[in-house]
Scaffold this motif. Structure first.
Motif, PDB file in Angstrom:
ATOM      1  N   LYS A  13      20.724   6.341  14.190  1.00 53.57           N
ATOM      2  CA  LYS A  13      19.756   6.347  15.578  1.00 53.57           C
ATOM      3  C   LYS A  13      19.833   7.648  15.275  1.00 53.57           C
ATOM      4  O   LYS A  13      19.260   9.010  15.441  1.00 53.57           O
ATOM      5  CB  LYS A  13      19.457   5.605  16.527  1.00 53.57           C
ATOM      6  CG  LYS A  13      19.103   4.260  15.206  1.00 53.57           C
ATOM      7  CD  LYS A  13      18.829   3.464  16.758  1.00 53.57           C
ATOM      8  CE  LYS A  13      19.429   2.655  17.405  1.00 53.57           C
ATOM      9  NZ  LYS A  13      18.041   1.920  18.381  1.00 53.57           N
ATOM     10  N   ALA A  16      20.204   9.837  12.897  1.00 51.46           N
ATOM     11  CA  ALA A  16      19.017  10.454  12.281  1.00 51.46           C
ATOM     12  C   ALA A  16      18.247  11.180  13.432  1.00 51.46           C
ATOM     13  O   ALA A  16      17.004  12.739  12.244  1.00 51.46           O
ATOM     14  CB  ALA A  16      18.487   9.309  11.890  1.00 51.46           C
ATOM     15  N   PHE A  20      16.114  14.330  12.059  1.00 51.56           N
ATOM     16  CA  PHE A  20      14.691  14.291  12.072  1.00 51.56           C
ATOM     17  C   PHE A  20      13.882  15.662  12.999  1.00 51.56           C
ATOM     18  O   PHE A  20      13.221  16.547  12.789  1.00 51.56           O
ATOM     19  CB  PHE A  20      14.628  13.509  12.740  1.00 51.56           C
ATOM     20  CG  PHE A  20      14.862  12.168  11.758  1.00 51.56           C
ATOM     21  CD1 PHE A  20      14.211  12.415  10.469  1.00 51.56           C
ATOM     22  CD2 PHE A  20      13.720  10.666  12.201  1.00 51.56           C
ATOM     23  CE1 PHE A  20      14.922  11.051   9.595  1.00 51.56           C
ATOM     24  CE2 PHE A  20      14.220   9.938  11.653  1.00 51.56           C
ATOM     25  CZ  PHE A  20      14.807   9.860  10.549  1.00 51.56           C
ATOM     26  N   TYR A  25      10.737  14.891  10.799  1.00 51.11           N
ATOM     27  CA  TYR A  25      10.978  13.544   9.935  1.00 51.11           C
ATOM     28  C   TYR A  25      11.063  13.496   8.569  1.00 51.11           C
ATOM     29  O   TYR A  25      11.563  13.259   7.448  1.00 51.11           O
ATOM     30  CB  TYR A  25      10.284  12.713  10.919  1.00 51.11           C
ATOM     31  CG  TYR A  25       9.970  11.838  10.536  1.00 51.11           C
ATOM     32  CD1 TYR A  25      11.027  10.306  11.166  1.00 51.11           C
ATOM     33  CD2 TYR A  25       8.808  11.277   9.390  1.00 51.11           C
ATOM     34  CE1 TYR A  25      10.902   9.171   9.988  1.00 51.11           C
ATOM     35  CE2 TYR A  25       8.480   9.597   9.006  1.00 51.11           C
ATOM     36  CZ  TYR A  25       9.498   9.033   9.643  1.00 51.11           C
ATOM     37  OH  TYR A  25       9.277   7.398   9.576  1.00 51.11           O
ATOM     38  N   THR A  28      13.030  15.134   5.741  1.00 57.98           N
ATOM     39  CA  THR A  28      14.555  14.650   6.178  1.00 57.98           C
ATOM     40  C   THR A  28      14.796  13.006   5.136  1.00 57.98           C
ATOM     41  O   THR A  28      13.695  12.263   5.098  1.00 57.98           O
ATOM     42  CB  THR A  28      14.594  14.033   7.063  1.00 57.98           C
ATOM     43  OG1 THR A  28      14.731  14.936   8.151  1.00 57.98           O
ATOM     44  CG2 THR A  28      16.047  13.438   7.402  1.00 57.98           C
ATOM     45  N   SER A  29      15.618  12.922   4.245  1.00 55.13           N
ATOM     46  CA  SER A  29      16.001  11.722   3.837  1.00 55.13           C
ATOM     47  C   SER A  29      16.796  10.742   4.328  1.00 55.13           C
ATOM     48  O   SER A  29      17.481  11.429   4.606  1.00 55.13           O
ATOM     49  CB  SER A  29      15.493  11.876   1.742  1.00 55.13           C
ATOM     50  OG  SER A  29      17.152  12.767   2.378  1.00 55.13           O
ATOM     51  N   LEU A  30      16.634   9.535   3.907  1.00 52.26           N
ATOM     52  CA  LEU A  30      17.988   7.919   4.146  1.00 52.26           C
ATOM     53  C   LEU A  30      19.183   9.261   3.312  1.00 52.26           C
ATOM     54  O   LEU A  30      20.554   8.511   3.862  1.00 52.26           O
ATOM     55  CB  LEU A  30      17.444   7.358   3.684  1.00 52.26           C
ATOM     56  CG  LEU A  30      16.315   6.488   4.645  1.00 52.26           C
ATOM     57  CD1 LEU A  30      16.733   5.192   4.041  1.00 52.26           C
ATOM     58  CD2 LEU A  30      16.787   6.563   6.058  1.00 52.26           C
ATOM     59  N   VAL A  33      20.875  11.524   6.255  1.00 51.98           N
ATOM     60  CA  VAL A  33      21.179  10.798   6.992  1.00 51.98           C
ATOM     61  C   VAL A  33      22.893  10.302   6.127  1.00 51.98           C
ATOM     62  O   VAL A  33      23.317  10.307   7.232  1.00 51.98           O
ATOM     63  CB  VAL A  33      20.208   9.897   7.610  1.00 51.98           C
ATOM     64  CG1 VAL A  33      20.872   9.255   8.916  1.00 51.98           C
ATOM     65  CG2 VAL A  33      18.827  10.450   8.083  1.00 51.98           C
ATOM     66  N   SER A  50      14.598   1.972   6.207  1.00 56.08           N
ATOM     67  CA  SER A  50      14.072   3.170   5.710  1.00 56.08           C
ATOM     68  C   SER A  50      13.123   4.351   7.072  1.00 56.08           C
ATOM     69  O   SER A  50      13.896   3.551   8.000  1.00 56.08           O
ATOM     70  CB  SER A  50      12.342   2.940   5.589  1.00 56.08           C
ATOM     71  OG  SER A  50      11.474   1.959   6.623  1.00 56.08           O
ATOM     72  N   LYS A  51      13.056   5.160   7.298  1.00 49.88           N
ATOM     73  CA  LYS A  51      13.187   6.169   7.929  1.00 49.88           C
ATOM     74  C   LYS A  51      12.605   5.340   9.328  1.00 49.88           C
ATOM     75  O   LYS A  51      12.512   5.434  10.667  1.00 49.88           O
ATOM     76  CB  LYS A  51      13.232   7.585   7.685  1.00 49.88           C
ATOM     77  CG  LYS A  51      13.800   8.431   6.741  1.00 49.88           C
ATOM     78  CD  LYS A  51      13.034   9.614   6.582  1.00 49.88           C
ATOM     79  CE  LYS A  51      11.826   9.494   5.814  1.00 49.88           C
ATOM     80  NZ  LYS A  51      11.551  10.840   5.944  1.00 49.88           N
ATOM     81  N   ASP A  52      11.115   4.881   9.039  1.00 45.35           N
ATOM     82  CA  ASP A  52      10.189   4.603   9.253  1.00 45.35           C
ATOM     83  C   ASP A  52      11.001   2.958  10.496  1.00 45.35           C
ATOM     84  O   ASP A  52      10.768   2.504  11.819  1.00 45.35           O
ATOM     85  CB  ASP A  52       8.987   3.465   8.961  1.00 45.35           C
ATOM     86  CG  ASP A  52       8.149   4.533   9.177  1.00 45.35           C
ATOM     87  OD1 ASP A  52       7.815   5.752   8.248  1.00 45.35           O
ATOM     88  OD2 ASP A  52       6.643   3.881   7.600  1.00 45.35           O
TER      89      ASP A  52
END
Length: 194
Positions: A13, A16, A20, A25, A28-30, A33, A50-52
């Motif tokens: 977190k 990320a 972000f 947000y 940015t891709s996973l 991260v 997921s980012k969500d």
């Protein structure tokens, strides 16, 4: 990542949110991260799909703290002393631990946050907290002052642009402005004797 699951999730977190905030947000891709963390995408997926999910987890932590504050505040007598205690506790929470990076993320990604259900939940809690702050004074001005007092704490992270200001100084300024707003909210009328 040789930490326990809780520590790993916290690290994900934090990284990320950092990305972000730096890149946005949406941009940015996973994969990015995972790369910044030095792990595979599969290892990241073990914790967040997921980012969500990452943002929802960050907001969920914040919602839990806000719920505790709202519950405490709703059980206090309405009035200036309670308003002051609520805004101080709120500021303490916003200036502690990881919250400064969360506030910076929120400021940089308002559009994305609004589209997520977690963002809508956060907005609802803010209005509940504002209702506690204006309790006893139902005027539109009191409602606006209560929201602006909370916003004074939030906006201090991006509106105060003084170079080299410390977090302690930033918090003090935010509370001074919030106190000015809250002082203009009327206390509820005293109960009349039968």
């Amino acid at each position: 990542m040789s930490q326990g699951t809780g520590g790993t999730r916290q690290r994900i977190k934090a990284v990320a949110l950092e990305l972000f905030t730096e890149q946005g947000y949406e941009a940015t891709s996973l994969r990015e991260v995972a790369e910044r963390l030095g792990v595979t995408k599969a290892a990241l997926y073990y914790h967040f799909k997921s980012k969500d999910e990452i943002v929802t987890s960050v907001v969920s932590d914040r919602l839990d703290r806000m719920d505790a504050l709202i519950t405490w505040a709703e059980n206090q007598p309405a009035g200036q002393a309670t308003r002051r205690a609520v805004i101080e506790r709120y500021a303490d929470a916003m200036f502690s631990g990881e919250e400064p990076s969360v506030m910076r993320f929120f400021e940089q990604n308002q559009t994305a946050l609004k589209s997520l259900s977690a963002g809508r939940e956060l907005r609802g809690r803010m209005f509940r907290l504002a209702a506690v702050l204006s309790h006893g004074d139902d005027s539109p001005a009191a409602q606006l002052r209560a929201v602006l007092a909370l916003f004074a704490v939030h906006s201090s992270w991006f509106a105060v642009r003084t170079p080299n200001i410390t977090d302690t100084q930033r918090k003090r300024v935010a509370l001074e402005v919030a106190d000015e707003l809250l002082a203009a909210i009327a206390d509820p009328p005293a109960p009349t004797a039968p």
